[in-house]
Write a protein that holds these residues in place. Structure first.
Motif, mmCIF file in Angstrom:
data_model
loop_
_atom_site.group_PDB
_atom_site.id
_atom_site.type_symbol
_atom_site.label_atom_id
_atom_site.label_comp_id
_atom_site.label_asym_id
_atom_site.label_seq_id
_atom_site.Cartn_x
_atom_site.Cartn_y
_atom_site.Cartn_z
ATOM 1 N N PRO A 135 0.813 -1.236 0.000
ATOM 2 C CA PRO A 135 0.000 0.000 0.000
ATOM 3 C C PRO A 135 0.840 1.276 0.000
ATOM 4 O O PRO A 135 0.286 2.373 -0.010
ATOM 5 C CB PRO A 135 -0.783 -0.117 1.308
ATOM 6 N N SER B 239 -2.434 3.644 1.033
ATOM 7 C CA SER B 239 -3.822 3.205 1.013
ATOM 8 C C SER B 239 -4.123 2.424 2.281
ATOM 9 O O SER B 239 -3.480 1.400 2.554
ATOM 10 C CB SER B 239 -4.086 2.338 -0.221
ATOM 11 N N GLY C 78 -6.930 0.954 2.855
ATOM 12 C CA GLY C 78 -7.925 -0.077 2.593
ATOM 13 C C GLY C 78 -9.282 0.322 3.148
ATOM 14 O O GLY C 78 -9.620 1.509 3.257
ATOM 15 N N ARG C 79 -10.046 -0.660 3.541
ATOM 16 C CA ARG C 79 -11.407 -0.396 3.991
ATOM 17 C C ARG C 79 -11.426 0.235 5.384
ATOM 18 O O ARG C 79 -10.909 -0.330 6.349
ATOM 19 C CB ARG C 79 -12.194 -1.708 4.004
ATOM 20 N N GLY D 167 -16.050 2.707 3.461
ATOM 21 C CA GLY D 167 -15.351 2.961 2.213
ATOM 22 C C GLY D 167 -13.854 2.754 2.293
ATOM 23 O O GLY D 167 -13.308 2.400 3.337
ATOM 24 N N ASP D 168 -13.178 2.965 1.152
ATOM 25 C CA ASP D 168 -11.727 2.847 1.053
ATOM 26 C C ASP D 168 -11.098 4.217 1.272
ATOM 27 O O ASP D 168 -11.470 5.198 0.612
ATOM 28 C CB ASP D 168 -11.331 2.308 -0.319
ATOM 29 N N SER E 170 -7.558 6.590 1.462
ATOM 30 C CA SER E 170 -6.171 6.704 1.025
ATOM 31 C C SER E 170 -5.745 8.168 1.076
ATOM 32 O O SER E 170 -6.584 9.073 1.179
ATOM 33 C CB SER E 170 -5.992 6.153 -0.395
ATOM 34 N N TRP F 74 -11.715 9.397 0.207
ATOM 35 C CA TRP F 74 -12.552 8.366 0.839
ATOM 36 C C TRP F 74 -13.635 7.989 -0.171
ATOM 37 O O TRP F 74 -14.537 8.777 -0.455
ATOM 38 C CB TRP F 74 -13.178 8.894 2.127
ATOM 39 N N ARG F 75 -13.514 6.798 -0.738
ATOM 40 C CA ARG F 75 -14.465 6.305 -1.738
ATOM 41 C C ARG F 75 -15.380 5.287 -1.067
ATOM 42 O O ARG F 75 -14.945 4.171 -0.741
ATOM 43 C CB ARG F 75 -13.730 5.683 -2.924
ATOM 44 N N LYS G 118 -18.232 2.513 -0.305
ATOM 45 C CA LYS G 118 -18.497 1.259 -1.010
ATOM 46 C C LYS G 118 -19.822 0.613 -0.631
ATOM 47 O O LYS G 118 -20.211 -0.384 -1.232
ATOM 48 C CB LYS G 118 -17.359 0.253 -0.712
ATOM 49 N N ASP H 225 -22.303 3.776 -2.923
ATOM 50 C CA ASP H 225 -21.224 3.250 -3.759
ATOM 51 C C ASP H 225 -20.854 4.195 -4.916
ATOM 52 O O ASP H 225 -19.921 3.917 -5.651
ATOM 53 C CB ASP H 225 -21.569 1.868 -4.305
ATOM 54 N N TRP I 35 -17.806 9.877 -3.547
ATOM 55 C CA TRP I 35 -16.358 10.026 -3.382
ATOM 56 C C TRP I 35 -16.111 11.388 -2.755
ATOM 57 O O TRP I 35 -16.497 12.412 -3.294
ATOM 58 C CB TRP I 35 -15.664 9.887 -4.738
#
Length: 319
Positions: free
Chosen positions: A184, A233, A235-236, A240-241, A243, A273-274, A276, A281, A284
C-alpha cells in the motif's frame, strides 16, 4: 465574495452553459467519429477538471481508445469553453490572440501494456500561434511479487508558427519521476527543467509536468523543480476505502533577467474516501490542502489553498 476561484464567472457571477452536445458515429470495432461540443483529454489540451465545470471543446475527432494496446486520435478543434466561461471562444483567442479565429489540429498515438507501461506521442498545431510536441514513456518494472519500480519520463517542445500571433518563441520542458511501490506504500521522487526562453504554454488545459500539483505546475521559464512524495492506502475504513498522498515540490527560477520570478515551494496533502456501501457506492469525498511558500525578497507571497470536493454519480433516468 472574492473573485478568481474559477468556480464562477468573473464578478463573481453565476452561469449556465450547454457544455457538451455531440453526435458519435461508430465505425468498425472501437473506431469512432465524434462531432460537436465534447470533452477532450490529452496533454496540454483537455478538461483540466479541477473545478465544478471542466473545459469542453467544439471539435471533430476520430479515435480508437481501447484500455490496452494501440490507440490513436486525430482532431480539429475550433473552440473552447473554459472552466468559468458560459460561451465558446476560438482556440487562438484562448491562447492570447484577441480578435482572431484560428483552430488547433491534433494527431496522437499511444501503446499501453497490461502492466500499465505506456508509450505515447501527441502533436498539436495551433494555427498561427504555436506548435506543441509531447512525448511520454512510462515503464513498470516488477522487482518482486510485492515490490515494483515505476519509471516515467516526458518531453515537451513548443515553438511559435505562422503569423506568430502571441509572439515568437521556442521553449521546452523535460520531466521525470521515479516511484517505488511496496504494497500500500508508494514513495515518489521527481524532477523537471524548463527552458529559460519562455513559460510552457497551456491555454487549453491539462498541464503535463510530473511536478504539477494542487496549485502550481512548476513549468515557468528557467524553472528547475524537485519533488518528494508519498502515498498510502489504508484499505477499507468504515463504509469505504481511505487513502492519501502528499507531495513537497521545490521550484527554483532565475533571480535576475527578463524571466526572473519568485522561487516557490509547495507542500500539499490529498485525502480520498471512496464509499463502497450500497447506499453510497457512487460517493467520493476528497479533501485537499496546499501551502505555497514563495520568496518574499523577490516579490512573492505565502498563502494557503484548501478544497473540499464531493462527487456523486447518479442516473437521471433511473436505469
Amino acid at each position: 465574495d472574492k473573485d478568481g476561484t474559477q468556480l464562477f464567472k468573473p464578478g463573481p457571477e453565476s452561469f449556465t452553459v450547454l457544455g457538451e452536445a455531440y453526435a458519435t458515429i461508430r465505425l468498425v470495432d472501437q473506431h469512432a467519429v465524434r462531432v460537436g461540443r465534447q470533452a477532450v483529454d490529452m496533454p496540454y489540451l483537455g478538461k483540466h477538471d479541477i473545478r465544478m465545470v471542466p473545459n469542453t471543446f467544439e471539435a471533430v475527432t476520430i479515435s480508437s481508445q481501447p484500455t490496452t494496446g494501440f490507440a490513436y486520435v486525430g482532431a480539429y478543434i475550433d473552440g473552447i469553453k473554459r472552466k468559468n466561461d458560459d460561451e465558446f471562444i476560438s482556440m487562438s483567442e484562448a491562447a492570447g490572440a484577441a480578435g482572431t479565429d484560428k483552430g488547433v489540429s491534433v494527431a496522437g498515438a499511444r501503446y499501453k501494456r497490461s502492466d500499465g507501461s505506456l508509450y505515447g506521442v501527441v502533436y498539436q498545431h495551433s494555427r498561427d500561434t504555436f506548435d506543441t510536441l509531447f512525448i511520454k514513456v512510462e515503464h513498470r518494472f516488477g522487482l518482486t511479487d510485492d515490490l515494483s519500480l515505476w519509471v516515467d519520463a516526458s518531453y515537451t517542445d513548443q515553438e511559435s508558427n505562422g503569423d506568430e500571433l502571441i509572439g515568437a518563441f521556442s521553449t521546452d520542458l523535460l520531466s521525470a519521476k521515479l516511484e517505488l511501490v511496496f504494497g500500500p506504500h508508494k514513495f515518489r521522487l521527481g524532477g523537471s527543467k524548463t527552458d529559460d526562453a519562455k513559460d510552457i504554454q497551456k491555454p487549453y488545459g491539462n498541464p503535463a509536468n510530473y511536478l504539477s500539483v494542487i496549485v502550481n505546475d512548476f513549468d515557468r521559464a528557467g524553472e528547475d523543480g524537485v519533488m518528494l512524495g508519498y502515498s498510502y492506502s489504508f484499505g477499507r475504513i468504515g463504509p469505504g476505502d481511505l487513502s492519501f498522498f502528499a507531495n513537497a515540490v521545490f521550484g527554483d527560477t532565475p533571480d535576475v533577467g527578463p524571466v526572473a520570478s519568485p522561487d516557490q515551494d509547495e507542500y500539499n496533502l490529498t485525502v480520498d474516501w471512496r464509499l463502497k456501501e450500497s447506499w453510497s457506492d457512487r460517493l467520493w469525498i476528497r479533501l485537499r490542502a496546499a501551502w505555497i511558500d514563495q520568496d518574499e525578497a523577490q516579490g512573492g507571497d505565502d498563502y494557503f489553498d484548501g478544497r473540499v470536493i464531493i462527487n456523486y454519480d447518479f442516473d437521471l433516468l433511473g436505469g
